[in-house]
Design an enzyme around this catalytic site. Structure first.
Site, PDB file in Angstrom:
ATOM      1  N   GLU A   1     -97.027 -43.043 -76.447  1.00 19.07           N
ATOM      2  CA  GLU A   1     -96.641 -43.462 -75.102  1.00 19.07           C
ATOM      3  C   GLU A   1     -95.262 -44.117 -75.017  1.00 19.07           C
ATOM      4  O   GLU A   1     -95.152 -45.318 -74.728  1.00 19.07           O
ATOM      5  CB  GLU A   1     -97.696 -44.416 -74.530  1.00 19.07           C
ATOM      6  CG  GLU A   1     -99.091 -43.829 -74.487  1.00 19.07           C
ATOM      7  CD  GLU A   1    -100.095 -44.724 -73.760  1.00 19.07           C
ATOM      8  OE1 GLU A   1     -99.784 -45.887 -73.488  1.00 19.07           O
ATOM      9  OE2 GLU A   1    -101.195 -44.242 -73.464  1.00 19.07           O
TER      10      GLU A   1
ATOM     11  N   GLU B   1    -106.220 -39.984 -76.033  1.00 15.29           N
ATOM     12  CA  GLU B   1    -106.887 -41.182 -75.512  1.00 15.29           C
ATOM     13  C   GLU B   1    -107.433 -40.873 -74.125  1.00 15.29           C
ATOM     14  O   GLU B   1    -106.744 -40.276 -73.298  1.00 15.29           O
ATOM     15  CB  GLU B   1    -105.942 -42.389 -75.352  1.00 15.29           C
ATOM     16  CG  GLU B   1    -105.473 -43.005 -76.637  1.00 15.29           C
ATOM     17  CD  GLU B   1    -104.505 -44.173 -76.423  1.00 15.29           C
ATOM     18  OE1 GLU B   1    -104.556 -44.818 -75.344  1.00 15.29           O
ATOM     19  OE2 GLU B   1    -103.708 -44.438 -77.336  1.00 15.29           O
TER      20      GLU B   1
HETATM   21  C1  PNW Z   1    -102.691 -47.156 -73.569  1.00 16.12           C
HETATM   22  N1  PNW Z   1    -100.189 -48.100 -67.666  1.00 16.12           N
HETATM   23  O1  PNW Z   1    -101.883 -48.084 -72.913  1.00 16.12           O
HETATM   24  C2  PNW Z   1    -102.480 -47.443 -75.032  1.00 16.12           C
HETATM   25  O2  PNW Z   1    -102.152 -46.332 -75.810  1.00 16.12           O
HETATM   26  C3  PNW Z   1    -103.594 -48.228 -75.652  1.00 16.12           C
HETATM   27  O3  PNW Z   1    -103.081 -48.968 -76.731  1.00 16.12           O
HETATM   28  C4  PNW Z   1    -104.279 -49.088 -74.618  1.00 16.12           C
HETATM   29  O4  PNW Z   1    -105.219 -49.955 -75.173  1.00 16.12           O
HETATM   30  C5  PNW Z   1    -104.912 -48.170 -73.600  1.00 16.12           C
HETATM   31  O5  PNW Z   1    -103.977 -47.265 -73.061  1.00 16.12           O
HETATM   32  C6  PNW Z   1    -105.603 -48.872 -72.456  1.00 16.12           C
HETATM   33  O6  PNW Z   1    -104.682 -49.641 -71.723  1.00 16.12           O
HETATM   34  C7  PNW Z   1    -101.528 -48.023 -71.600  1.00 16.12           C
HETATM   35  O7  PNW Z   1     -99.880 -49.189 -67.154  1.00 16.12           O
HETATM   36  C8  PNW Z   1    -101.087 -49.200 -71.030  1.00 16.12           C
HETATM   37  O8  PNW Z   1    -100.075 -47.034 -67.026  1.00 16.12           O
HETATM   38  C9  PNW Z   1    -100.649 -49.218 -69.735  1.00 16.12           C
HETATM   39  C10 PNW Z   1    -100.632 -48.049 -68.996  1.00 16.12           C
HETATM   40  C11 PNW Z   1    -101.068 -46.858 -69.558  1.00 16.12           C
HETATM   41  C12 PNW Z   1    -101.512 -46.848 -70.872  1.00 16.12           C
END
Ligand code: PNW
Length: 461
Positions: free
Chosen positions: A172, A367
Site C-alpha cells: 500500500e 488483504e
Molecule cells: C491496511 N485507508 O491499511 C494495511 O495493509 C493493514 O496493515 C491494516 O491493518 C489494514 O489495512 C486495516 O486498516 C489501511 O485509510 C489503512 O484507506 C488505511 C486505509 C486503507 C488501508
C-alpha cells in the site's frame, strides 16, 4: 448473486489460494531484540496523541517469541498461504550496511516452520516500518531511499530465495505516501503535500529496482508483485463536478500507481491536476522503464469504497485556493468499527475495472477483512457473525468478478490475529483469531472456522 458457500466455491478456480496476512510491526513486538533499531513507527508511537490510548507496538501480539505456535494456528485452520512482512530495521539495522544475522534469522526460522507445516510463505518486503535513520535522512520523499530499499530487498531475497517463491515489494504505497507524508495520520506524521507526491514516485521506483534485481538474481521462476489498497470511486451524481471528483479520486488512488506499473507512464489527467496545484513528480530519465518492470501478480487490498462530490456544502465547486472541491460523502451503507462503509459490490466493480484497464494482470486479494466490536464470552470465544457476513459478501464479490472474466488467484484474509491497528492501536480488532492482550492467549473466532470450512470445501470440490 451467489451467497451459499456451495455456490461461492463452485465459481472459484482450482488452485485458488486460501490464506491469511499479517505485518511485522503489527504483531511482532520485541522491538529491541536481536539488534533491531527503531523504525518510523516506534518514533511516531511516542508522539502525544498520534495513537489512540497511547498504544505502541512494543509488545503487540508477542509473535516474535510465539512464532511456532502462531504457525500451528494457521495449520489448524487448513490455510495454504501465509503473507507476512519482514521488518527492515531487524534485517538491516539503521537502514544501511550488511545483513544482521540475528534479525534475518527470525524470518529464516519462520519460513522453515511454514514449509514444515505445508504452508506457502508469501513475503512482503515493506509494510511501513522504515528505519528511523532513513527518515532522518529525508525518508521516501528523497530519491536515495528507493536505492536503499532495493539494497535491503536484496539482503532479504538472498537469504530466503531458495525457499520463498512469492514476493510483494511494497504494501500500500498510497498509505505510506499519503497517510504518512500528506495527512499526518501515519508515521512519520508529516504534512507536506509535494513531498508526499515525491514519496509516491520514490516508492514506485524502489519497487521497480527491487523487482528487476530480484528477477535477475533468481534461481527460478518467481511470483513478484506489489500490493495496492484500491477502491471504487463513485460519483455522487451525473453532474460534471461530481463525475470529475470521482475521476480525481480514482486517479490519485488507483491509476497513479497502476498506470506507471503496467503502462510505463503516469496518467495524463493526474499529471495535469498536479501541475495545476504546482506539483511535479520527480521523474528522472529511465525511471518509468524501471517502474514498469513486469510483475507477475497484483496484490489487491480492499476494505471499502467511497462516493465523491465536487460540490462544497455551500454549493461551490472550488476551494479557497481555487482548486476543485473533492469530498467523500456517505453511500448510505452499514459501517464497520472503522467507520468504513461495507460495499462488496464496489469490490466487484474494482476488480473488473483493473481487469478492463490492465488486461492480463493476475490478481490475488492480499488483504480483505473488517473490524467489529467483538464481544468475547467467558472463554474468550467471539461469535463474530458480522465479520463472517463480511467475508461471505466479499468472497461473493470476488467470485462475481471471476465469473465476469477477472483473473483472481487467491484470497488472503486480514488478519490472522487481532493486532496493532496503526493509529487506532489495539482498540480495533481485525483478527479471525482473538488475542487476549493480558495473557497473549489466542482463541479462533467463529469467522476462522468459517474460512477453514470454505477452504476445505473448495479443495474437496
Ligand atoms: C491496511 N485507508 O491499511 C494495511 O495493509 C493493514 O496493515 C491494516 O491493518 C489494514 O489495512 C486495516 O486498516 C489501511 O485509510 C489503512 O484507506 C488505511 C486505509 C486503507 C488501508
Amino acid at each position: 448473486m451467489s451467497t451459499t458457500p456451495e455456490a461461492l466455491i463452485a465459481e472459484l478456480p482450482t488452485g485458488f489460494r486460501w490464506g491469511v496476512a499479517t505485518s511485522a510491526y503489527q504483531i511482532e513486538g520485541a522491538v529491541n531484540d536481536d539488534g533491531r533499531t527503531p523504525s518510523i513507527w516506534d518514533t511516531f508511537c511516542q508522539v502525544p496523541g498520534a495513537i489512540d490510548n497511547a498504544d505502541t507496538g512494543d509488545v503487540a501480539c508477542d509473535h516474535y517469541h510465539r512464532m511456532p505456535a502462531d504457525v500451528a494456528l494457521i495449520k489448524d485452520l487448513g490455510l495454504d498461504t501465509y503473507r507476512f512482512s519482514v521488518a527492515w530495521p531487524r534485517v538491516q539495522p539503521r537502514g544501511k550496511g550488511p545483513v544482521n544475522p540475528a534479525g534475518i534469522g527470525f524470518y529464516d526460522k519462520l519460513v522453515d516452520e511454514l514449509l514444515a507445516q505445508g504452508i506457502d510463505p508469501w513475503v512482503t518486503l515493506y509494510h511501513w516500518d522504515l528505519p528511523q535513520e532513513l527518515e532522518d535522512a529525508g525518508g521516501w520523499p528523497v530519491r536515495d531511499t528507493a536505492y536503499r530499499f532495493a539494497e535491503y530487498a536484496m539482503l532479504v531475497f538472498d537469504a530466503l530465495k531458495d525457499r520463498v517463491d512469492t514476493w510483494t515489494t511494497l504494501n500500500e504505497p498510497w498509505c505510506s505516501a499519503m497517510l504518512g507524508y500528506a495527512y499526518s495520520m501515519h508515521a512519520p506524521g508529516r504534512r507536506e503535500y509535494p513531498a508526499a507526491l515525491a514519496a509516491v514516485h520514490h516508492l514506485l521506483l524502489g519497487h521497480g529496482l527491487a523487482t528487476s534485481q530480484m528477477r535477475e538474481a533468481s534461481p527460478r521462476k518467481l511470483e513478484i508483485g506489489i500490493t495496492l489498497n484500491v477502491a471504487t470511486a463513485y460519483p455522487a451524481s451525473d453532474a460534471a463536478p461530481d463525475v470529475d471528483a470521482a475521476r480525481r479520486a480514482d486517479g490519485m488512488g488507483r491509476r497513479i500507481y497502476l498506470d506507471p506499473l503496467v503502462h510505463g507512464h503516469y496518467p495524463a489527467d493526474v499529471v495535469a491536476d498536479l501541475a495545476r496545484e504546482g506539483v511535479t513528480l520527480p521523474v528522472a530519465d529511465g525511471d518509468l522503464e524501471i517502474i514498469s518492470s513486469p510483475i507477475d501478480v497484483l496484490g489487491v487490498n480492499y476494505y471499502f469504497s467511497q462516493k465523491f462530490t465536487g460540490y462544497a456544502e455551500d454549493g461551490s465547486t472550488t476551494d479557497a485556493d481555487g482548486n476543485p472541491v473533492s469530498r467523500d460523502v456517505p453511500l448510505g451503507k452499514p459501517r464497520t468499527a472503522m467507520d468504513w462503509e461495507i460495499v462488496p459490490e464496489g469490490f466487484t466493480e474494482l476488480l473488473l475495472s483493473i481487469h478492463r484497464d490492465y488486461p492480463g494482470l493476475p490478481m490475488v486479494i492480499t488483504e480483505n477483512g473488517s473490524a467489529f466490536e467483538d464481544v468475547p464470552d467467558a472463554d474468550d470465544y467471539v461469535d463474530d457473525t458480522d465479520r463472517t457476513a463480511y467475508f461471505t459478501s466479499h468472497l461473493t464479490a470476488v467470485a462475481n468478478a471471476i465469473t465476469q472474466g477477472a483473473d483472481i488467484r487467491g484470497y488472503l484474509a486480514w488478519s490472522l490475529l487481532d493486532n496493532f491497528e496503526w493509529a487506532y492501536g489495539y482498540a480495533k480488532r481485525f483478527g479471525i483469531v482473538r488475542v487476549n492482550y493480558e495473557t497473549q492467549q489466542r482463541t479462533p473466532k467463529a469467522s476462522a472456522t468459517y474460512l477453514k470450512q470454505l477452504a476445505a470445501q473448495h479443495r474437496a470440490h
